[in-house]
Design an enzyme around this catalytic site. Sequence first.
Site, PDB file in Angstrom:
ATOM      1  N   SER A  42       5.697  55.692 -47.332  1.00 54.18           N
ATOM      2  CA  SER A  42       6.596  56.814 -47.077  1.00 54.18           C
ATOM      3  C   SER A  42       5.889  57.788 -46.150  1.00 54.18           C
ATOM      4  O   SER A  42       4.709  58.078 -46.357  1.00 54.18           O
ATOM      5  CB  SER A  42       6.992  57.504 -48.396  1.00 54.18           C
ATOM      6  OG  SER A  42       8.350  57.821 -48.412  1.00 54.18           O
ATOM      7  N   LYS A  97      21.576  49.375 -50.051  1.00 53.99           N
ATOM      8  CA  LYS A  97      22.883  49.542 -49.425  1.00 53.99           C
ATOM      9  C   LYS A  97      22.944  50.882 -48.713  1.00 53.99           C
ATOM     10  O   LYS A  97      22.282  51.818 -49.172  1.00 53.99           O
ATOM     11  CB  LYS A  97      24.009  49.427 -50.453  1.00 53.99           C
ATOM     12  CG  LYS A  97      23.869  50.253 -51.702  1.00 53.99           C
ATOM     13  CD  LYS A  97      24.122  51.702 -51.814  1.00 53.99           C
ATOM     14  CE  LYS A  97      24.969  52.531 -50.949  1.00 53.99           C
ATOM     15  NZ  LYS A  97      25.079  53.936 -51.484  1.00 53.99           N
ATOM     16  N   ASP A 175      29.036  56.683 -48.264  1.00 49.11           N
ATOM     17  CA  ASP A 175      27.772  56.248 -48.887  1.00 49.11           C
ATOM     18  C   ASP A 175      28.023  55.879 -50.352  1.00 49.11           C
ATOM     19  O   ASP A 175      27.681  54.767 -50.766  1.00 49.11           O
ATOM     20  CB  ASP A 175      26.681  57.322 -48.734  1.00 49.11           C
ATOM     21  CG  ASP A 175      25.415  56.906 -49.459  1.00 49.11           C
ATOM     22  OD1 ASP A 175      24.609  56.166 -48.873  1.00 49.11           O
ATOM     23  OD2 ASP A 175      25.242  57.289 -50.629  1.00 49.11           O
TER      24      ASP A 175
HETATM   25  P1  NAP Z   1      16.273  59.927 -49.907  1.00 53.66           P
HETATM   26  O1  NAP Z   1      16.057  60.560 -51.236  1.00 53.66           O
HETATM   27  O2  NAP Z   1      16.562  60.795 -48.752  1.00 53.66           O
HETATM   28  O3  NAP Z   1      14.984  59.043 -49.619  1.00 53.66           O
HETATM   29  C1  NAP Z   1      14.812  58.311 -48.449  1.00 53.66           C
HETATM   30  C2  NAP Z   1      13.320  58.175 -48.211  1.00 53.66           C
HETATM   31  O4  NAP Z   1      13.121  57.335 -47.079  1.00 53.66           O
HETATM   32  C3  NAP Z   1      12.642  59.494 -47.914  1.00 53.66           C
HETATM   33  O5  NAP Z   1      11.886  59.856 -49.037  1.00 53.66           O
HETATM   34  C4  NAP Z   1      11.775  59.211 -46.688  1.00 53.66           C
HETATM   35  O6  NAP Z   1      10.416  59.411 -46.950  1.00 53.66           O
HETATM   36  C5  NAP Z   1      11.895  57.715 -46.501  1.00 53.66           C
HETATM   37  N1  NAP Z   1      11.840  57.323 -45.084  1.00 53.66           N
HETATM   38  C6  NAP Z   1      12.566  57.803 -44.049  1.00 53.66           C
HETATM   39  N2  NAP Z   1      12.219  57.157 -42.922  1.00 53.66           N
HETATM   40  C7  NAP Z   1      11.263  56.253 -43.245  1.00 53.66           C
HETATM   41  C8  NAP Z   1      10.502  55.283 -42.531  1.00 53.66           C
HETATM   42  N3  NAP Z   1      10.672  55.108 -41.217  1.00 53.66           N
HETATM   43  N4  NAP Z   1       9.608  54.542 -43.212  1.00 53.66           N
HETATM   44  C9  NAP Z   1       9.429  54.703 -44.520  1.00 53.66           C
HETATM   45  N5  NAP Z   1      10.105  55.597 -45.269  1.00 53.66           N
HETATM   46  C10 NAP Z   1      11.029  56.358 -44.633  1.00 53.66           C
HETATM   47  O7  NAP Z   1      17.444  58.872 -49.981  1.00 53.66           O
HETATM   48  P2  NAP Z   1      17.933  58.003 -51.240  1.00 53.66           P
HETATM   49  O8  NAP Z   1      18.954  58.743 -52.002  1.00 53.66           O
HETATM   50  O9  NAP Z   1      16.765  57.481 -51.981  1.00 53.66           O
HETATM   51  O10 NAP Z   1      18.726  56.833 -50.485  1.00 53.66           O
HETATM   52  C11 NAP Z   1      18.043  55.853 -49.740  1.00 53.66           C
HETATM   53  C12 NAP Z   1      18.971  54.668 -49.579  1.00 53.66           C
HETATM   54  O11 NAP Z   1      19.304  54.159 -50.879  1.00 53.66           O
HETATM   55  C13 NAP Z   1      20.298  55.019 -48.901  1.00 53.66           C
HETATM   56  O12 NAP Z   1      20.717  53.978 -48.074  1.00 53.66           O
HETATM   57  C14 NAP Z   1      21.256  55.184 -50.087  1.00 53.66           C
HETATM   58  O13 NAP Z   1      22.596  54.866 -49.739  1.00 53.66           O
HETATM   59  C15 NAP Z   1      20.698  54.172 -51.053  1.00 53.66           C
HETATM   60  N6  NAP Z   1      20.975  54.445 -52.473  1.00 53.66           N
HETATM   61  C16 NAP Z   1      20.761  55.695 -52.989  1.00 53.66           C
HETATM   62  C17 NAP Z   1      21.037  55.928 -54.337  1.00 53.66           C
HETATM   63  C18 NAP Z   1      20.773  57.268 -54.993  1.00 53.66           C
HETATM   64  O14 NAP Z   1      20.987  57.389 -56.212  1.00 53.66           O
HETATM   65  N7  NAP Z   1      20.316  58.283 -54.295  1.00 53.66           N
HETATM   66  C19 NAP Z   1      21.529  54.902 -55.146  1.00 53.66           C
HETATM   67  C20 NAP Z   1      21.694  53.648 -54.592  1.00 53.66           C
HETATM   68  C21 NAP Z   1      21.413  53.430 -53.259  1.00 53.66           C
HETATM   69  P3  NAP Z   1       9.590  60.791 -46.816  1.00 53.66           P
HETATM   70  O15 NAP Z   1      10.159  61.690 -47.856  1.00 53.66           O
HETATM   71  O16 NAP Z   1       8.210  60.344 -47.127  1.00 53.66           O
HETATM   72  O17 NAP Z   1       9.800  61.275 -45.420  1.00 53.66           O
END
Ligand code: NAP
Length: 315
Positions: A42, A97, A175
């Site tokens: 990350s 996803k 999303d």
């Molecule tokens: P999030 O909290 O914003 O986390 C995304 C993470 O990705 C950030 O912590 C960021 O890291 C990291 N990142 C960004 N660019 C990167 C790169 N080039 N290399 C490595 N890491 C990188 O988002 P999220 O809610 O977890 O969602 C992520 C995905 O999962 C989305 O596609 C979403 O649709 C899916 N999803 C989410 C949920 C949910 O409950 N939130 C449930 C199912 C699926 P840093 O903080 O270190 O910058």
Amino acid sequence: MSNSRVDAPVRIAVVGLGKVARDQHLPALLADGRFTLVATVSPEAGGVGDVAHFASLEAVLERGPVLDAVALCTPPQVRHGLAARAIAAGLHVLLEKPPGATLAEVEGLRSQAARAGTTVFAAWHSRFASGVAPAREWLTGRAVRSVAIVWREDVRTWHPGQDWIWEPGGLGVFDPGINALSMATAILPGPIVVAAARLVVPVNRAAPIAAELGLRSADGIPITMDLDWRPTGPQTWDIRVETDDGLLLLARGGASLSLPHAATAHFEDHEYPQLYARFHELIRRGDSDVDIAPFRLVADAFLLGRREATEAFVD
Ligand code: NAP
């Protein structure tokens, strides 16, 4: 995985340590003896415990422990570049996803993995909700008359500070909405097509905060979809299927199932353990699973949708 490691745990790195990685992927992996979590990646976030941590995928590939697989839990806009790099390094790839930002890049990953002989898994977690399989089974052989999907949740509760979700490729209210479509395409006879769409987009954002879709199944069954990120009261994640044998209600995102003449069944959440069981099975069999049907419906809604501007959204 080389043949000598065929029964050894899959050495995996979780890439993108945000909400879903911490809430779901890490606990599921740490509880599953078929995987060993050997690294996390990350750019900004810190690591977990004594697991090796890197700021980029490139860094873990250059200097990290040996890997068999990666789980890509980043925002979708960067998923394709990371996945293509991982497949080029001979790794199996789990795509959170939505599996990418465009249909073409996801198709490209499927072809690239087939050429490289690695597994790619487009992981639709909601399909592993416990109500989905019994719903599909109950609907088999019954005539569906209509379907209503209602997905209403408070964006400030579920996606606080996630700017990427409002950017191009972030999908906005689709999303969560794509989770409903992943379930609908799993339980209803396909293919489903988008007939009309209305997209409500805040004037200061690139992605919709609400949407209404008119869809239909191959045999003409009407399917409505009501997506809204503005409700702050009761939250709704329901799929109602009217059949010639009564109403099937898949509620709470697939965690509850109501059938005619039966008490409502409430299930525990095993989505991510089941999802990793499937990923392991695919790796063992040397297969991939990249179903783009839910993503294609979202793309078609964006193609057909009439856009309406609404007030600015401030987080
Ligand atoms: P999030 O909290 O914003 O986390 C995304 C993470 O990705 C950030 O912590 C960021 O890291 C990291 N990142 C960004 N660019 C990167 C790169 N080039 N290399 C490595 N890491 C990188 O988002 P999220 O809610 O977890 O969602 C992520 C995905 O999962 C989305 O596609 C979403 O649709 C899916 N999803 C989410 C949920 C949910 O409950 N939130 C449930 C199912 C699926 P840093 O903080 O270190 O910058």
